[in-house]
Scaffold this motif. Structure first.
Motif: not given
Length: 474
Positions: A297-323
């Motif tokens: 019941d707490l799980y459903y109360r918390l996830k009214v909105i869920t934002i998923w952050l992808p791991p870095l290995r799944e967005r390698t194109g962003d690594i030069p910008l981060l570096a």
């Protein structure tokens, strides 16, 4: 260097407190009255104010009101004696960060000061989203990948609402920055933003930290204490690592989300609160629910909105910008020119798996830059920075192994001994379980997770090794 303002009419306290804080590396300014302190704050806003309740002329409560009008995001710690605790509580409900009782427990007040300074930095330092380098004023969430574009859209849509948000992603992926971006772009951005790490605070303290307690609620509860939820009234509370929250507290958190009210530990009064909850976790909540470790019941109360952050290995194109961002940032902090990075070194960054995600990438670049001699970071610089930690880890393990072998050789040299193998295994098992419990402050659920065993198995080990569990109680 952070600057702390002390407002207190006790000359001796100001002098001794100033000496203590300077020894801790802080800049210090002092004032003997509320009026003079406010004038000094108007001229130059400090990072934190320590404010006495009883002052000549303007009292501490009125001084706090004026300080809050000057800079709503300036954290204020109220200093009070037992006789004026209710006034301090009133100031805390109005938004003061916390209150401390005179005479002070030095380690406790230094810890509170560090927390207040961090809270102030979080509230005042904006979090930009994918801003160009010349427009970055504080910290920034960086990435142009499709997954990150979805994150930006979600922050934009959700921040202006009061909806509860659950931020999910691996460790080091930037969940705290997302929570702060939601706060800074919300209608509550002029109100408090408090961070509670559910895994860093022992279970015995987490309840009182969140919900406060009444006088006499437990041994040592000599006065009423307002919890972080009440302190943040009107603002936002970020519950980091909520997947590690104990089940008994999950029930109280559910009541907060459902009824917008709490009860202090040891109290019967229902206290209405107006806070927005943002939570984050790197745990698999669905699996925890199946295992009976997280309330559905707490799980459903918390996830009214869920934002998923992808791991870095799944967005390698962003690594030069981060570096580029991290190199510019750390070069500025070191007072040097950004040396840049070679193509080969960048290729290594892009192809690395980064299990620690952005945090690991940031630490690697910072270390490489510190030992760099001004030339663009090379493949060798990055390789050295990434292997140093592993090398030191193995060195420490080797030294430990040598000590264990020497101890075992001593035992074996004494000749045949009954049950030697079992006794040695029990010895190491007792040490391992004992250290896991020490590390978690006696929290058996957390210790069981660290050891990779179930709670019943842990309980059996505790009984077998006759371990005494010590927990801290506030």
């Amino acid at each position: 260097m952070s600057t702390i303002m002390i407002i207190d009419d006790d000359d001796q306290l100001r002098i001794s407190f100033e000496r203590l804080l300077k020894e801790e590396g802080y800049g210090v300014r002092t004032a003997p009255s509320g009026e003079s302190g406010i004038r000094m704050i108007t001229e130059a806003i400090p990072d934190l104010v320590l404010l006495d309740v009883r002052l000549p002329g303007m009292n501490g409560l009125e001084a706090y009101r004026q300080i809050h009008r000057i800079e709503p995001k300036l954290p204020v710690i109220i200093m009070t004696a037992f006789g004026t605790t209710e006034t301090a509580i009133e100031a805390t409900k109005m938004g003061a960060f916390d209150y401390v009782i005179k005479p002070f427990d030095i380690p406790q007040i230094l810890s509170t000061i560090r927390q207040a300074l961090e809270a102030g930095r979080f509230m005042r330092s904006p979090v930009d989203m994918d801003a160009s380098p010349d427009k970055i004023k504080g910290e920034v969430i960086i990435g142009k990948s499709p997954a990150m574009q979805e994150v930006y859209k979600a922050i934009g849509r959700v921040s202006a609402t009061d909806a509860t948000v659950l931020v999910r992603g691996e460790s080091g992926s930037g969940k705290e920055l997302v929570a702060r971006a939601l706060y800074h772009h919300s209608v509550r951005s002029d109100k408090p933003f408090l961070v509670i790490n559910c895994v860093a605070i022992p279970d015995t303290l987490l309840e009182s930290e969140l919900f406060g307690y009444e006088k006499g609620a437990f041994t040592g509860a000599t006065h009423r204490r307002v919890g972080k939820i009440e302190q943040a009234t009107g603002g936002t509370v970020f519950l980091d690592e909520i997947g590690d929250m104990p089940l008994n507290l999950q029930a109280k958190m559910l009541r907060l989300l459902q009824e917008k009210s709490i009860e202090r530990l040891g109290g019967r009064e229902t206290i209405p609160v107006d806070v927005r909850i943002i939570a984050a976790t790197n745990r698999n909540l669905e699996r925890l629910i199946a295992d009976g470790q997280f309330r559905e019941d707490l799980y459903y109360r918390l996830k009214v909105i869920t934002i998923w952050l992808p791991p870095l290995r799944e967005r390698t194109g962003d690594i030069p910008l981060l570096a580029d961002y991290f190199l510019s940032r750390y070069a500025s902090e070191l007072g040097i020119e950004n040396p840049g990075i070679t193509r080969e070194a960048m290729s290594m960054l892009v192809s690395s798996p980064w299990p620690g995600n952005i945090r690991e990438l940031s630490n690697t670049l910072q270390k490489a830059l510190i030992f760099n001699r001004g030339a663009p970071l090379s493949l060798a610089d990055i390789t050295q920075a990434t292997v140093d930690d592993a090398k030191n880890h193995h060195l420490s393990e080797d030294a430990c192994d040598d000590q264990v072998r020497a101890w075992i050789r001593t035992l074996l040299s004494k000749g045949e001994q009954e049950n030697l193998f079992e006794n040695c295994m029990d010895h190491f098992g007792g040490v391992l379980v004992g250290e896991a419990l020490n590390l978690t402050g006696g929290n058996r659920s957390q210790a069981a997770r660290l050891l990779g065993m179930s709670r019943p198995t842990l309980h059996a080990k505790i009984d077998k090794y006759q371990l005494k569990i010590e927990t801290s109680v506030r």
